[in-house]
Each structure stands twice: as C-alpha cells, then as structure tokens.
Design an enzyme around this catalytic site. Sequence first.
Site, PDB file in Angstrom:
ATOM      1  N   GLU A 162       0.184   8.487  -7.671  1.00  0.00           N
ATOM      2  CA  GLU A 162      -0.714   7.880  -6.803  1.00  0.00           C
ATOM      3  C   GLU A 162      -2.180   7.616  -7.192  1.00  0.00           C
ATOM      4  O   GLU A 162      -2.721   6.369  -6.985  1.00  0.00           O
ATOM      5  CB  GLU A 162      -0.827   8.882  -5.345  1.00  0.00           C
TER       6      GLU A 162
ATOM      7  N   ASN B 174      -3.810   4.035  -7.670  1.00  0.00           N
ATOM      8  CA  ASN B 174      -5.006   3.536  -6.876  1.00  0.00           C
ATOM      9  C   ASN B 174      -5.989   3.105  -7.975  1.00  0.00           C
ATOM     10  O   ASN B 174      -6.695   2.211  -7.548  1.00  0.00           O
ATOM     11  CB  ASN B 174      -5.592   5.031  -6.267  1.00  0.00           C
TER      12      ASN B 174
ATOM     13  N   ARG C 287       1.430  -1.735   1.726  1.00  0.00           N
ATOM     14  CA  ARG C 287       1.251  -0.245   1.354  1.00  0.00           C
ATOM     15  C   ARG C 287       1.048   0.592   2.419  1.00  0.00           C
ATOM     16  O   ARG C 287       0.901  -0.006   3.638  1.00  0.00           O
ATOM     17  CB  ARG C 287       0.105   0.014   0.197  1.00  0.00           C
TER      18      ARG C 287
END
Lengths: 145, 131
Positions: A47, A51, A104
């Site tokens: 993650e 990002n 998302r």
Amino acid sequence: MKTNQLILTFSSISENVGITRLLIASVGAQLDLSLNDIEELKVAVSEAVSNAIIHGYKNDPNHIVYLDLEITGDTLKIVVKDEGCGISDVEQAMQPAYSTDPERMGLGFVFMQSFMDELQVDSALEVGTTVTMIKHLKQTPTASH
Amino acid sequence: MGSTEMISTEINLGGMDLNLEKKIERLTLLLRLDGELDMHTASMVRQAIDIEIEKRGIRRVILNLQGVQFVDSSGLGVILGRYKKLLPLGGKLKITNVPPHIYKIMELSGLPKIINFYLDEAHAYEEGRGA
C-alpha cells in the site's frame, strides 16, 4: 539484540511493488514471524509503495522510491519515501474511503493502520511524502526481559 | 447449451505475475485468476473484463479467485470498479473460491457486504439462472 537494516531505492514503476513485497516477506521469514504477520506486512508495504507511485509520482515512471527496513531489538521499522507532489491534507487522506480515484477504495492507509502498530505520515507539497510504519515483534516465550 | 466459447489468456510478468483464464458462455464471463493482484496486475484484469462488457455485451462476470496469492487495495479497487460498471447495465459480478487469507483482507474492506461470494463456480452459475 538483533539489528539489521536494508535499504532499497527503485524506479517508480508498478513492477517493483512485487519486489518490495518479496523483500519484506524475506525479512519477515528471517525474523520468524508467522505467515499471517508476513501477509499483513506485505499488504502494508504494498500500500505504501503503491501510494508513492500512484499519488506521489502520479504514475510517472521516471522517479525514485525509497524503502528502508530497520530491525532494532523487537521493533521493525518500515519507511517508504517519495519526493513527489505531497499530500495537502494528510488527515483527510487517511480517512477510510477517501480516494482521489473512483477505481480505488481509499483503503491504503486503513490497511497500513490495521496491520502495523504505528503509522506516521509526514508530507509537504512539492517536497514529498514519508510514511513510517512500526511493528512490534512478538517476544518468543523463552525471551527474557 | 447454446454457443460456448473458450478463450485462454496468459499474461506473464516475470516473477510477480498474474495469469488469467477466460471462459465465455453466452453472456457470462468466467475469469480464473492465478497470481498476485496489485496495482501492476489490476489494469490487466480491468481491461480483460471491460473489453467483454463493451464489445460482447457481457453482463455477468464470475471471478474465481482460487489461485490468488495476494491482494491489496488496488486489487480490491479493480473488483469494486467492475461491480460499479456492471450495476447500471443491469449486470452482476460474482466471486468464488476465495482463499481464507485473501478473504480476511476483503472482509476488512467491506467488499463481502456489497458483492456476492460463492463457494465455487457451480454455485455462482446456478444462482439467478433458474428464476
């Protein structure tokens, strides 16, 4: 007290996200973590790195992402840093379901928070974002204080 | 009966790959996923499904996740995105054969509250067919 540090700098391309997961899984295995803990660490790292590439660098492949893994005693510290666009409102970005993209789910920070013991996000516009995650490693039953 | 078409698509990405096996029967697309579902492979799953929705008029999609070893929010996002795309078209997205450690991540995301999960492909095909 075991101490170890691994630093990986890599291009901001999606192929590399899997490589960072392999790295944290290997480190987790070396620390004798459970399969479940390793799975959780893989999600948290995935993650943070995703990002950095998607939001920090807006999917521009010509940048560098920094991953720093530090083991000090029973603490595992994971730092993911980009020198991208930064986040204007960190508090808002960390809210569940907050996402700039309808495809998302806005769950990146939720997963990082759920799977790590501590999460800190430092960001400045046009400077970049640093995500620091800490996992307290469980003491083995024979370990003494 | 009717016309059955088998299409097999393999996408190899070196070490961290995702293999897709596609099967189209009437207006149902069955997609078997094998590998890791992250930001890198999510776009391939998106394209594989969207092209069938747009070009063939597919309205039912069954995702068999038996071979999925990893999923993160990018992977969940592509699944939710396909659900959202099918919904206004009167279509349906079904998920089958979810491994336990993948289900844990999905549960945390709230996805099972939105999308129907089935034990296997047979159950997914069955539901909604007879009525």
